[in-house]
Design a protein around this motif. Structure first.
Motif, PDB file in Angstrom:
ATOM      1  N   LEU A  38      -9.560 -12.242 -10.343  1.00 28.81           N
ATOM      2  CA  LEU A  38      -9.307 -11.266 -11.408  1.00 28.81           C
ATOM      3  C   LEU A  38      -8.045 -10.450 -11.124  1.00 28.81           C
ATOM      4  CD1 LEU A  38     -12.914  -9.904 -12.116  1.00 28.81           C
ATOM      5  CD2 LEU A  38     -11.699 -11.760 -13.273  1.00 28.81           C
ATOM      6  N   ARG A  39      -7.855 -10.084  -9.876  1.00 29.56           N
ATOM      7  CA  ARG A  39      -6.694  -9.267  -9.505  1.00 29.56           C
ATOM      8  C   ARG A  39      -5.389 -10.039  -9.657  1.00 29.56           C
ATOM      9  NH1 ARG A  39      -3.446  -8.080  -5.157  1.00 29.56           N
ATOM     10  NH2 ARG A  39      -4.432  -9.672  -3.849  1.00 29.56           N
ATOM     11  N   LEU A  40      -5.376 -11.289  -9.176  1.00 31.76           N
ATOM     12  CA  LEU A  40      -4.133 -12.064  -9.165  1.00 31.76           C
ATOM     13  C   LEU A  40      -3.825 -12.695 -10.518  1.00 31.76           C
ATOM     14  CD1 LEU A  40      -4.552 -13.794  -5.684  1.00 31.76           C
ATOM     15  CD2 LEU A  40      -3.010 -11.916  -6.257  1.00 31.76           C
ATOM     16  N   ASP A  41      -4.859 -13.236 -11.177  1.00 32.57           N
ATOM     17  CA  ASP A  41      -4.604 -13.971 -12.417  1.00 32.57           C
ATOM     18  C   ASP A  41      -4.615 -13.086 -13.658  1.00 32.57           C
ATOM     19  OD1 ASP A  41      -4.295 -16.760 -11.538  1.00 32.57           O
ATOM     20  OD2 ASP A  41      -6.339 -16.558 -10.815  1.00 32.57           O
ATOM     21  N   LEU A  42      -5.417 -12.022 -13.653  1.00 35.61           N
ATOM     22  CA  LEU A  42      -5.455 -11.119 -14.805  1.00 35.61           C
ATOM     23  C   LEU A  42      -4.724  -9.811 -14.543  1.00 35.61           C
ATOM     24  CD1 LEU A  42      -9.128 -11.605 -16.066  1.00 35.61           C
ATOM     25  CD2 LEU A  42      -7.037 -12.698 -16.874  1.00 35.61           C
ATOM     26  N   LYS A  43      -4.108  -9.688 -13.341  1.00 28.48           N
ATOM     27  CA  LYS A  43      -3.325  -8.510 -12.971  1.00 28.48           C
ATOM     28  C   LYS A  43      -4.152  -7.217 -13.030  1.00 28.48           C
ATOM     29  CE  LYS A  43       0.073 -11.410 -12.826  1.00 28.48           C
ATOM     30  NZ  LYS A  43       0.452 -11.996 -11.526  1.00 28.48           N
ATOM     31  N   MET A  44      -5.420  -7.317 -12.677  1.00 34.49           N
ATOM     32  CA  MET A  44      -6.281  -6.132 -12.642  1.00 34.49           C
ATOM     33  C   MET A  44      -6.017  -5.313 -11.389  1.00 34.49           C
ATOM     34  SD  MET A  44     -10.133  -7.136 -13.796  1.00 34.49           S
ATOM     35  CE  MET A  44     -10.514  -7.693 -15.455  1.00 34.49           C
ATOM     36  N   PRO A  45      -6.196  -3.996 -11.464  1.00 30.27           N
ATOM     37  CA  PRO A  45      -6.153  -3.193 -10.232  1.00 30.27           C
ATOM     38  C   PRO A  45      -7.258  -3.649  -9.283  1.00 30.27           C
ATOM     39  CG  PRO A  45      -6.036  -1.794 -12.178  1.00 30.27           C
ATOM     40  CD  PRO A  45      -6.348  -3.171 -12.669  1.00 30.27           C
ATOM     41  N   LYS A  46      -6.996  -3.558  -7.994  1.00 25.55           N
ATOM     42  CA  LYS A  46      -7.941  -4.054  -6.990  1.00 25.55           C
ATOM     43  C   LYS A  46      -9.314  -3.400  -7.119  1.00 25.55           C
ATOM     44  CE  LYS A  46      -8.544  -4.588  -1.989  1.00 25.55           C
ATOM     45  NZ  LYS A  46      -7.912  -4.375  -0.650  1.00 25.55           N
ATOM     46  N   THR A  47      -9.348  -2.082  -7.285  1.00 20.73           N
ATOM     47  CA  THR A  47     -10.632  -1.375  -7.367  1.00 20.73           C
ATOM     48  C   THR A  47     -11.424  -1.807  -8.596  1.00 20.73           C
ATOM     49  OG1 THR A  47      -9.680   0.541  -6.238  1.00 20.73           O
ATOM     50  CG2 THR A  47     -11.736   0.887  -7.443  1.00 20.73           C
TER      51      THR A  47
END
Length: 384
Positions: A290-299
């Motif tokens: 989710l973080r890498l592919d959807l550019k979500m914040p880590k938290t």
């Protein structure tokens, strides 16, 4: 001798990742369809997944994506394949995490019979969430020790149940307890797919092979043996459970808890170790997707992966067997299909193949056809 020991370590990496919650769905499926039918499924899908795992290892060795599944789909299948591949991996992982929550309730009731299931799931969820939030991949055991414990308990259950299986009650399960029908014959399809998929371990296996400079022949042996070893252990585990209990529950644990305390405790220890460590590792890896592919914040990605499985669990997906069948027959099936399509798309680039030399279309189309049959069956079951 040194090369053999390194191959065994690589086999342990793959087998340790494959062996997990899926094994607890197999005794119920094999009792209904027959142990002979179950053996055929394990042999057939052991071969299918050995080929698929080889394909994925071949893809990683020939590219620089580092094992990012959705990125491979976009690059070698087409841009339109990116989102479906991403949804399959992320939603499938969330459903798997909810399966672990369901199992934690069954395991917990073996040890704490009077404690409400809500509290058992809650304790498991809190421990697993702590591991995901703080990136504690090695929550309790090293991978090698975990594999050793799982092997020991599987053999213990098999030995304890062997005598009972050879008795009349156990032999009755050879042909299945349910009437012979297409539905009965296809019953183990989704759960066997779920139990044998080891895609997430392949990048680690490839990295180990590269670091240890193992030859290509060793890599092929590692993947074939590492895929078929869990199939053999699953068969022994199913025989043991069927021998211990004339009537097997959907999760294999509830039905034997009162029949053989030692086996129940051993299987419970196996289950808790397997699902808790896998829950954390899978949760972290899915949050990273989710973080890498959807550019979500880590938290935010971590919090979503912590709470979404709990939401799915309380929405009513408490049927362990049905959920495993769905994930195996739909999500795992499509992961396998995408791997085959990615491998074929990569071959069109005329890049040299490392692990699968054959250009025979049957190498890819035969597994694809087998998986499609099961996928459509599971789809019919969902909407029927």
């Amino acid at each position: 001798m040194k090369r053999i020991s390194r191959e065994l370590l690589a086999i342990g990496i793959l087998s340790g990742d494959i062996i997990g919650a899926g094994m607890f769905s197999l005794p119920y499926a094999f009792q209904k369809s027959g142990i002979f039918t179950g053996l055929i499924y394990l042999l057939l899908f052991g071969g299918v997944f050995a080929v698929i795992h080889l394909m994925y290892a071949d893809i990683i060795m020939r590219t620089k994506e580092g094992g990012r599944f959705a990125s491979y789909a976009r690059e070698f299948v087409g841009r339109a394949a990116y989102l479906p591949a991403l949804l399959i991996t992320s939603l499938g992982a969330i459903l798997v995490l909810s399966i672990y929550l369901t199992l934690s309730q069954s395991f917990g009731h073996v040890l704490f019979t009077s404690v409400p299931g809500f509290w058992l799931v809650g304790v498991f969820w809190l421990i697993g969430s702590f591991g995901i939030l703080f990136n504690i991949k090695e929550l309790a055991f090293s991978e090698a020790f975990l594999v050793f414990i799982m092997l020991a308990i599987i053999f213990l259950v098999a030995l304890l149940g062997f005598k009972g299986f050879m008795a009349h009650e156990g032999m009755a399960n050879l042909l299945g307890s349910a009437p012979l029908s297409m539905s009965t014959l296809l019953l183990p399809f989704g759960v066997t797919l779920f139990a044998l998929m080891g895609r997430s371990a392949i990048p680690s296996v490839v990295s180990f092979i590269k670091v240890e400079r193992l030859p290509q022949a060793s890599a092929v042996r590692v993947i074939f043996v590492g895929t078929y070893l869990p199939a053999l252990l699953y068969f022994l585990f199913a025989l043991g459970i069927l021998g211990l209990s004339g009537t097997v529950s959907e999760d294999a644990i509830s039905g034997i808890a009162s029949l053989h305390p030692l086996a129940a405790l051993a299987a419970t220890a196996l289950g808790i170790i397997a699902i808790l460590t896998t829950y954390v590792v899978l949760g972290i890896s899915t949050a990273e997707i989710l973080r890498l592919d959807l550019k979500m914040p880590k938290t935010l990605s971590r919090l979503l992966i912590i709470f979404l499985p709990l939401v799915v669990f309380f929405l009513g997906s408490s049927s362990f067997f049905a959920l495993v069948s769905l994930v195996g027959g739909v999500f795992v099936a499509w992961e396998a299909i995408f791997i085959i399509l990615i491998w074929r798309g990569l071959n069109k680039r005329k890049m040299p193949r490392f692990l699968i030399r054959s250009e025979n279309s049957a190498v890819s189309w035969l597994p694809l056809g087998i998986i499609f049959i099961g996928f459509f069956y599971e789809l019919i079951q969902v909407f029927s």
